[in-house]
Design an enzyme around this catalytic site. Structure first.
Site, PDB file in Angstrom:
ATOM      1  N   LEU A 132      -2.174 -21.530  -7.838  1.00  0.00           N
ATOM      2  CA  LEU A 132      -1.781 -21.649  -6.506  1.00  0.00           C
ATOM      3  C   LEU A 132      -3.001 -21.101  -5.482  1.00  0.00           C
ATOM      4  O   LEU A 132      -3.689 -20.299  -6.049  1.00  0.00           O
ATOM      5  CB  LEU A 132      -0.701 -20.926  -6.165  1.00  0.00           C
ATOM      6  CG  LEU A 132       0.746 -21.416  -6.832  1.00  0.00           C
ATOM      7  CD1 LEU A 132       1.764 -20.439  -6.475  1.00  0.00           C
ATOM      8  CD2 LEU A 132       1.187 -22.909  -6.488  1.00  0.00           C
TER       9      LEU A 132
ATOM     10  N   GLY B  26      -7.766 -33.832 -17.551  1.00  0.00           N
ATOM     11  CA  GLY B  26      -8.910 -34.420 -16.790  1.00  0.00           C
ATOM     12  C   GLY B  26      -8.363 -35.831 -16.665  1.00  0.00           C
ATOM     13  O   GLY B  26      -9.363 -36.612 -16.304  1.00  0.00           O
ATOM     14  N   SER B  27      -7.264 -36.241 -16.745  1.00  0.00           N
ATOM     15  CA  SER B  27      -7.049 -37.729 -16.729  1.00  0.00           C
ATOM     16  C   SER B  27      -7.089 -38.434 -15.292  1.00  0.00           C
ATOM     17  O   SER B  27      -7.747 -39.501 -15.139  1.00  0.00           O
ATOM     18  CB  SER B  27      -5.738 -38.409 -17.270  1.00  0.00           C
ATOM     19  OG  SER B  27      -4.424 -37.990 -16.533  1.00  0.00           O
ATOM     20  N   ASN B  28      -6.747 -37.462 -14.335  1.00  0.00           N
ATOM     21  CA  ASN B  28      -6.997 -37.951 -12.756  1.00  0.00           C
ATOM     22  C   ASN B  28      -8.374 -37.878 -12.776  1.00  0.00           C
ATOM     23  O   ASN B  28      -8.859 -38.716 -11.824  1.00  0.00           O
ATOM     24  CB  ASN B  28      -6.062 -37.184 -11.980  1.00  0.00           C
ATOM     25  CG  ASN B  28      -4.782 -37.383 -11.903  1.00  0.00           C
ATOM     26  OD1 ASN B  28      -4.562 -38.652 -11.401  1.00  0.00           O
ATOM     27  ND2 ASN B  28      -3.592 -36.783 -12.295  1.00  0.00           N
TER      28      ASN B  28
ATOM     29  N   ASN C 260      -3.609 -32.679  -3.137  1.00  0.00           N
ATOM     30  CA  ASN C 260      -3.147 -32.624  -4.483  1.00  0.00           C
ATOM     31  C   ASN C 260      -2.167 -33.838  -5.045  1.00  0.00           C
ATOM     32  O   ASN C 260      -1.730 -34.841  -4.163  1.00  0.00           O
ATOM     33  CB  ASN C 260      -1.946 -31.242  -4.567  1.00  0.00           C
ATOM     34  CG  ASN C 260      -1.409 -31.085  -5.700  1.00  0.00           C
ATOM     35  OD1 ASN C 260      -2.146 -31.034  -6.936  1.00  0.00           O
ATOM     36  ND2 ASN C 260      -0.109 -30.697  -5.828  1.00  0.00           N
TER      37      ASN C 260
ATOM     38  N   GLU D 294      -0.245 -42.339 -10.931  1.00  0.00           N
ATOM     39  CA  GLU D 294      -1.007 -41.516 -10.230  1.00  0.00           C
ATOM     40  C   GLU D 294      -2.556 -41.745 -10.339  1.00  0.00           C
ATOM     41  O   GLU D 294      -3.210 -41.717  -9.565  1.00  0.00           O
ATOM     42  CB  GLU D 294      -1.138 -40.057 -11.042  1.00  0.00           C
ATOM     43  CG  GLU D 294       0.375 -39.369 -10.744  1.00  0.00           C
ATOM     44  CD  GLU D 294       0.329 -37.849 -11.834  1.00  0.00           C
ATOM     45  OE1 GLU D 294      -0.860 -37.496 -11.868  1.00  0.00           O
ATOM     46  OE2 GLU D 294       1.464 -37.827 -12.208  1.00  0.00           O
TER      47      GLU D 294
ATOM     48  N   ASP E 113       3.669 -27.366  -2.369  1.00  0.00           N
ATOM     49  CA  ASP E 113       4.184 -28.773  -2.328  1.00  0.00           C
ATOM     50  C   ASP E 113       4.693 -29.232  -1.006  1.00  0.00           C
ATOM     51  O   ASP E 113       5.711 -30.100  -1.044  1.00  0.00           O
ATOM     52  CB  ASP E 113       5.042 -28.925  -3.522  1.00  0.00           C
ATOM     53  CG  ASP E 113       4.310 -28.884  -4.765  1.00  0.00           C
ATOM     54  OD1 ASP E 113       3.250 -28.940  -4.915  1.00  0.00           O
ATOM     55  OD2 ASP E 113       5.096 -28.612  -5.758  1.00  0.00           O
TER      56      ASP E 113
ATOM     57  N   HIS F 293       1.333 -34.872  -7.223  1.00  0.00           N
ATOM     58  CA  HIS F 293       2.443 -34.062  -7.888  1.00  0.00           C
ATOM     59  C   HIS F 293       3.119 -35.261  -8.624  1.00  0.00           C
ATOM     60  O   HIS F 293       3.291 -36.507  -7.790  1.00  0.00           O
ATOM     61  CB  HIS F 293       3.262 -33.869  -6.710  1.00  0.00           C
ATOM     62  CG  HIS F 293       4.406 -32.676  -7.090  1.00  0.00           C
ATOM     63  ND1 HIS F 293       4.292 -31.529  -7.481  1.00  0.00           N
ATOM     64  CD2 HIS F 293       5.648 -33.159  -7.599  1.00  0.00           C
ATOM     65  CE1 HIS F 293       5.409 -30.914  -7.797  1.00  0.00           C
ATOM     66  NE2 HIS F 293       6.273 -31.945  -8.069  1.00  0.00           N
TER      67      HIS F 293
HETATM   68  C1  GRF Z   1      -0.415 -34.590 -13.700  1.00  0.00           C
HETATM   69  O1  GRF Z   1       1.037 -34.550 -13.943  1.00  0.00           O
HETATM   70  C2  GRF Z   1      -0.291 -34.352 -12.127  1.00  0.00           C
HETATM   71  O2  GRF Z   1       0.605 -34.895 -11.530  1.00  0.00           O
HETATM   72  C3  GRF Z   1      -0.203 -32.711 -11.991  1.00  0.00           C
HETATM   73  O3  GRF Z   1      -1.078 -32.454 -13.456  1.00  0.00           O
HETATM   74  C4  GRF Z   1      -1.234 -33.464 -13.993  1.00  0.00           C
HETATM   75  C5  GRF Z   1      -2.434 -34.123 -14.270  1.00  0.00           C
HETATM   76  O4  GRF Z   1      -3.249 -33.766 -15.500  1.00  0.00           O
HETATM   77  N1  GRF Z   1      -0.973 -32.339 -10.894  1.00  0.00           N
HETATM   78  P1  GRF Z   1      -4.678 -34.283 -15.761  1.00  0.00           P
HETATM   79  O5  GRF Z   1      -5.267 -34.852 -14.454  1.00  0.00           O
HETATM   80  O6  GRF Z   1      -4.547 -35.494 -16.684  1.00  0.00           O
HETATM   81  O7  GRF Z   1      -5.503 -33.233 -16.016  1.00  0.00           O
END
Ligand code: GRF
Length: 250
Positions: free
Chosen positions: A103, A12-14, A118, A191, A162, A120
């Site tokens: 997917l 969940g870092s994003n 998304n 990201e 993608d 990537h």
């Molecule tokens: C990242 O590498 C992103 O590009 C891909 O999943 C990873 C994200 O992981 N789609 P998170 O957000 O830390 O869970």
């Protein structure tokens, strides 16, 4: 107010970066209405709950064995129906895939036309995108191919994996000492900066599509970008130690 549905599977870092951008007032007129996780118990579940986000855990299909592809597709549809049911009374403006490892069916994608994003971890999705291009595999290949740059791309999701139009892309220099792990780390930091930016562009109605389906981001003749950069500098400052890795790289 742009209401987000976030789909996530892992650490969940994003999600965390998007949530930080909202809490810091950098992302404006954006809220996370719901987060759905297809891997019950994943780190992102507690993280989102601790931020006061409504979370629904729905077991997904990743890593499961099915006796036929029909059975697998039925399970995918069932998962997606459960997702739609979970947000049936919400108005979802944008679906954000944040480390989501499953997917989506054509039907689900077409339910939210041009409204699923998304991220990537590659700059060139023609070369480094597609079904099996995930995780460290991408960074390993980028290094093996001696690419000068890698990076990340926020793209609109279409049924073809993608291949949807890019909203924002950012390059990350590949260093001679890079391993897949070090490159992955710097790409991930990028990201965390471009995903919130792409979401703000949606919230500000700056993302348009030409008749061919290509994405046209309206940065024209105004101060949108400098204002965004100014707001985001607060996040960069808070994370200055890690962020120095990407700002000192070239
Ligand atoms: C990242 O590498 C992103 O590009 C891909 O999943 C990873 C994200 O992981 N789609 P998170 O957000 O830390 O869970």
């Amino acid at each position: 107010m742009l209401n987000l549905l976030i789909l996530a599977s892992g650490r969940g870092s994003n999600f965390e970066s998007i949530s930080d951008h909202i809490e810091l007032g950098i992302l404006q007129n954006v809220r996370v209405g719901c987060l759905i996780c297809n891997r019950p118990g994943a780190l992102v579940v507690e993280l989102a709950r601790s931020r006061g986000v409504r979370v629904t855990e729905i077991g997904g299909i990743f890593g499961k064995k099915y006796s036929s592809s029909d059975e697998r597709e039925n399970a995918r549809r069932q998962f997606e129906e459960n997702c739609l049911y979970a947000v049936a009374s919400d108005r979802i403006d944008l679906v954000v895939l944040a480390g989501f490892d499953q997917l989506l069916s054509r039907e689900f994608v077409e339910h939210f036309p041009q409204r699923i994003l998304n991220i990537h971890p590659a700059y060139d999705l023609v070369k480094y995108g597609g079904k099996n291009m995930v995780g460290q595999r991408i960074h390993k290949l980028v290094i093996e191919n001696k690419e000068e740059y890698s990076g990340c791309t926020v793209h609109v999701v279409i049924p073809e994996v993608d291949q949807g139009p890019a909203v924002l892309k950012k390059r990350v220099k590949v260093l001679s000492c890079d391993t897949p792990e070090t490159l992955e780390k710097r790409v991930l930091l990028r990201e965390h900066l471009i995903y919130p930016e792409a979401i703000q562009l949606y919230a500000d109605s700056r993302v348009k599509f030409d008749p061919s389906g290509a994405c046209v981001v309206d940065f024209t003749s105004d101060s949108w970008e400098p204002e965004w950069n100014k707001r985001q500098s607060k996040y960069i400052q808070i994370h200055s130690e890690e962020m120095s890795e990407i700002f000192n790289e070239s």
